[in-house]
Design a protein around this motif. Structure first.
Motif, PDB file in Angstrom:
ATOM      1  N   ASN A  75       0.814  -1.208   0.000  1.00  0.00           N
ATOM      2  CA  ASN A  75       0.000   0.000   0.000  1.00  0.00           C
ATOM      3  C   ASN A  75       0.855   1.268   0.000  1.00  0.00           C
ATOM      4  O   ASN A  75       0.314   2.364  -0.019  1.00  0.00           O
ATOM      5  N   PHE A  76       2.160   1.111   0.042  1.00  0.00           N
ATOM      6  CA  PHE A  76       3.061   2.258   0.106  1.00  0.00           C
ATOM      7  C   PHE A  76       3.913   2.332  -1.149  1.00  0.00           C
ATOM      8  O   PHE A  76       4.324   1.304  -1.686  1.00  0.00           O
ATOM      9  N   LEU A 113       9.186   6.951   0.165  1.00  0.00           N
ATOM     10  CA  LEU A 113       8.233   7.457   1.146  1.00  0.00           C
ATOM     11  C   LEU A 113       8.626   8.830   1.671  1.00  0.00           C
ATOM     12  O   LEU A 113       9.815   9.141   1.804  1.00  0.00           O
ATOM     13  N   THR A 114       7.625   9.629   2.005  1.00  0.00           N
ATOM     14  CA  THR A 114       7.844  10.882   2.724  1.00  0.00           C
ATOM     15  C   THR A 114       8.062  10.542   4.195  1.00  0.00           C
ATOM     16  O   THR A 114       7.911   9.386   4.610  1.00  0.00           O
ATOM     17  N   LYS A 173       6.153  11.346   6.703  1.00  0.00           N
ATOM     18  CA  LYS A 173       4.873  10.896   7.254  1.00  0.00           C
ATOM     19  C   LYS A 173       4.593   9.449   6.860  1.00  0.00           C
ATOM     20  O   LYS A 173       4.202   8.632   7.698  1.00  0.00           O
ATOM     21  N   GLN A 174       4.810   9.128   5.595  1.00  0.00           N
ATOM     22  CA  GLN A 174       4.580   7.761   5.131  1.00  0.00           C
ATOM     23  C   GLN A 174       5.545   6.779   5.799  1.00  0.00           C
ATOM     24  O   GLN A 174       5.158   5.656   6.148  1.00  0.00           O
ATOM     25  N   GLU A 230       4.323   5.994   9.248  1.00  0.00           N
ATOM     26  CA  GLU A 230       3.178   5.075   9.175  1.00  0.00           C
ATOM     27  C   GLU A 230       3.651   3.670   8.805  1.00  0.00           C
ATOM     28  O   GLU A 230       3.211   2.687   9.400  1.00  0.00           O
ATOM     29  N   TYR A 231       4.543   3.576   7.844  1.00  0.00           N
ATOM     30  CA  TYR A 231       5.044   2.288   7.381  1.00  0.00           C
ATOM     31  C   TYR A 231       5.767   1.538   8.500  1.00  0.00           C
ATOM     32  O   TYR A 231       5.582   0.340   8.681  1.00  0.00           O
ATOM     33  N   ARG A 273      13.362  11.631   1.819  1.00  0.00           N
ATOM     34  CA  ARG A 273      12.761  10.492   1.145  1.00  0.00           C
ATOM     35  C   ARG A 273      13.415   9.221   1.681  1.00  0.00           C
ATOM     36  O   ARG A 273      14.620   9.191   1.963  1.00  0.00           O
ATOM     37  N   ARG A 318      11.612   2.270   0.634  1.00  0.00           N
ATOM     38  CA  ARG A 318      10.898   1.253   1.416  1.00  0.00           C
ATOM     39  C   ARG A 318      11.750  -0.012   1.598  1.00  0.00           C
ATOM     40  O   ARG A 318      11.788  -0.593   2.684  1.00  0.00           O
TER      41      ARG A 318
END
Length: 96
Positions: free
Chosen positions: A43-44, A48-49, A51-52, A55-56, A83, A86
């Motif tokens: 879902n990512f 990623l930022t 914030k992401q 969450e991740y 950045r 992932r």
């Protein structure tokens, strides 16, 4: 009660030594955690930022800031933005 239900009921009543029960529980939880991680990661985006990434990784923004400050976590600083790859985050968390 069918024969199958009797067999299942019997098997559930079998007591195993504590260390075997614990090993089975750990294996089951690890399997579910890995499956959840795979499902969740899809879902990512790959990059990623902040914030992401929080969450991740399921961490607070403060924890991420601390890791960035210590240069403990892999990241790229582009202008005013951060950045996080992932795949690199997965490797990083595997060593934590």
């Amino acid at each position: 009660m069918s024969d199958i239900e009797k067999i299942v009921e019997y098997k559930l009543k079998v007591k195993l030594p504590g260390n075997i029960n614990q090993a089975i529980e750990e294996a089951v939880f690890d399997t579910f955690a890995e499956a959840r991680k795979k499902a969740y990661s899809s879902n990512f985006p790959l990059y990623l930022t902040k914030k992401q990434a929080c969450e991740y990784l399921n961490i607070s923004n403060r924890t991420l800031d601390d890791w960035i400050e210590k240069e403990d976590i892999p990241f790229k600083h582009i202008g005013k933005s951060y950045r996080f790859n992932r795949n690199e985050l997965d490797k990083f968390m595997a060593t934590k």
